[in-house]
Design a protein around this motif. Sequence first.
Motif, PDB file in Angstrom:
ATOM      1  N   ARG A 221      -3.248  11.027   2.152  1.00  0.00           N
ATOM      2  CA  ARG A 221      -3.283   9.635   1.714  1.00  0.00           C
ATOM      3  C   ARG A 221      -1.898   9.006   1.779  1.00  0.00           C
ATOM      4  O   ARG A 221      -1.726   7.904   2.287  1.00  0.00           O
ATOM      5  N   PHE A 222      -0.899   9.706   1.249  1.00  0.00           N
ATOM      6  CA  PHE A 222       0.445   9.142   1.234  1.00  0.00           C
ATOM      7  C   PHE A 222       1.027   9.109   2.645  1.00  0.00           C
ATOM      8  O   PHE A 222       1.623   8.117   3.060  1.00  0.00           O
ATOM      9  N   ALA A 223       0.841  10.189   3.385  1.00  0.00           N
ATOM     10  CA  ALA A 223       1.402  10.282   4.730  1.00  0.00           C
ATOM     11  C   ALA A 223       0.818   9.229   5.665  1.00  0.00           C
ATOM     12  O   ALA A 223       1.485   8.728   6.564  1.00  0.00           O
ATOM     13  N   ARG A 224      -0.462   8.873   5.454  1.00  0.00           N
ATOM     14  CA  ARG A 224      -1.094   7.873   6.320  1.00  0.00           C
ATOM     15  C   ARG A 224      -0.644   6.461   5.987  1.00  0.00           C
ATOM     16  O   ARG A 224      -0.936   5.523   6.726  1.00  0.00           O
ATOM     17  N   GLY A 225       0.079   6.302   4.901  1.00  0.00           N
ATOM     18  CA  GLY A 225       0.564   4.987   4.529  1.00  0.00           C
ATOM     19  C   GLY A 225      -0.558   4.019   4.218  1.00  0.00           C
ATOM     20  O   GLY A 225      -0.525   2.859   4.631  1.00  0.00           O
ATOM     21  N   LEU A 226      -1.573   4.490   3.492  1.00  0.00           N
ATOM     22  CA  LEU A 226      -2.703   3.634   3.161  1.00  0.00           C
ATOM     23  C   LEU A 226      -2.250   2.424   2.356  1.00  0.00           C
ATOM     24  O   LEU A 226      -1.399   2.529   1.480  1.00  0.00           O
ATOM     25  N   VAL A 227      -2.816   1.280   2.672  1.00  0.00           N
ATOM     26  CA  VAL A 227      -2.481   0.042   1.981  1.00  0.00           C
ATOM     27  C   VAL A 227      -3.432  -0.148   0.802  1.00  0.00           C
ATOM     28  O   VAL A 227      -4.648  -0.191   0.993  1.00  0.00           O
ATOM     29  N   PRO A 228      -2.910  -0.239  -0.401  1.00  0.00           N
ATOM     30  CA  PRO A 228      -3.777  -0.457  -1.559  1.00  0.00           C
ATOM     31  C   PRO A 228      -4.512  -1.788  -1.454  1.00  0.00           C
ATOM     32  O   PRO A 228      -4.000  -2.759  -0.882  1.00  0.00           O
ATOM     33  N   THR A 229      -5.704  -1.841  -1.999  1.00  0.00           N
ATOM     34  CA  THR A 229      -6.485  -3.064  -1.992  1.00  0.00           C
ATOM     35  C   THR A 229      -5.804  -4.127  -2.845  1.00  0.00           C
ATOM     36  O   THR A 229      -5.377  -3.865  -3.959  1.00  0.00           O
ATOM     37  N   LEU A 230      -5.686  -5.317  -2.309  1.00  0.00           N
ATOM     38  CA  LEU A 230      -5.098  -6.426  -3.037  1.00  0.00           C
ATOM     39  C   LEU A 230      -6.078  -6.912  -4.096  1.00  0.00           C
ATOM     40  O   LEU A 230      -7.225  -7.230  -3.790  1.00  0.00           O
ATOM     41  N   SER A 231      -5.641  -6.957  -5.331  1.00  0.00           N
ATOM     42  CA  SER A 231      -6.470  -7.472  -6.411  1.00  0.00           C
ATOM     43  C   SER A 231      -5.612  -8.352  -7.311  1.00  0.00           C
ATOM     44  O   SER A 231      -4.376  -8.261  -7.317  1.00  0.00           O
ATOM     45  N   ARG A 232      -6.260  -9.179  -8.094  1.00  0.00           N
ATOM     46  CA  ARG A 232      -5.557 -10.081  -9.003  1.00  0.00           C
ATOM     47  C   ARG A 232      -4.699  -9.304  -9.999  1.00  0.00           C
ATOM     48  O   ARG A 232      -3.546  -9.658 -10.262  1.00  0.00           O
ATOM     49  N   ARG A 233      -5.265  -8.236 -10.555  1.00  0.00           N
ATOM     50  CA  ARG A 233      -4.542  -7.465 -11.567  1.00  0.00           C
ATOM     51  C   ARG A 233      -3.291  -6.826 -10.994  1.00  0.00           C
ATOM     52  O   ARG A 233      -2.209  -6.875 -11.593  1.00  0.00           O
TER      53      ARG A 233
END
Length: 214
Positions: free
Chosen positions: A99-111
């Motif tokens: 997960r970290f190595a693939r550089g996954l982009v976290p989902t953008l949320s309001r919080r």
Amino acid sequence: MWAAHYDRANQPELRGGSAGPREDDAVEVFPRILKLDVGGLPVEWIDWREAVGLYFTDKIAWEAGSEKIRLRGGRCRETGDRSELAIDSIVAVRDRSHRFARGLVPTLSRRELYHRDGGICMYCGLHMNYRDMQIEHVVPRSTGGVHEWTNVVAACEPCNRHKDDRTPEAAGMKLLALPYEPNLAEWLILANRRILADQQAFLERLAPRRNRLT
């Protein structure tokens, strides 16, 4: 059945029994555990009950935290002794996540946007309550701006209304800090409202150094 006790000053103790808190309360009261892969890269947050399963299936490779959650189980019929297990605040499991190595982009949320920008309007610097924050697109969506981390900032209602459907330059406004896309370590910091000091320090070492000033 296990009951949990967070081994830290001024923290309540949870035990079994009808007079005590419900078991589900432990998940809310006690901090989540930071799960790493065997190489030391962050994977996700887990609750103490999931951590118990990792300990009892011998999947814990090593520990790295300074905080402990102490679990008390049933009593031995022969000795009357009560079983105990101490769970570390940071645990590495015997597998390797990409997960970290693939550089996954976290989902953008309001919080997460609110936490990324520290609850501050990125135009006037006003400290806002979460309910008062508005999501502002730096390049307006009507002119091709996209809804992604690098094009959104937290804004107060007056600044958002004044900027309207314009770029900051056209509106005569200046960003206080540049928007950025958090990596997994940064997102894990943003996603945990009860993060412990040792967990935050560990994740911050994996977060890129940023100069957000415009």
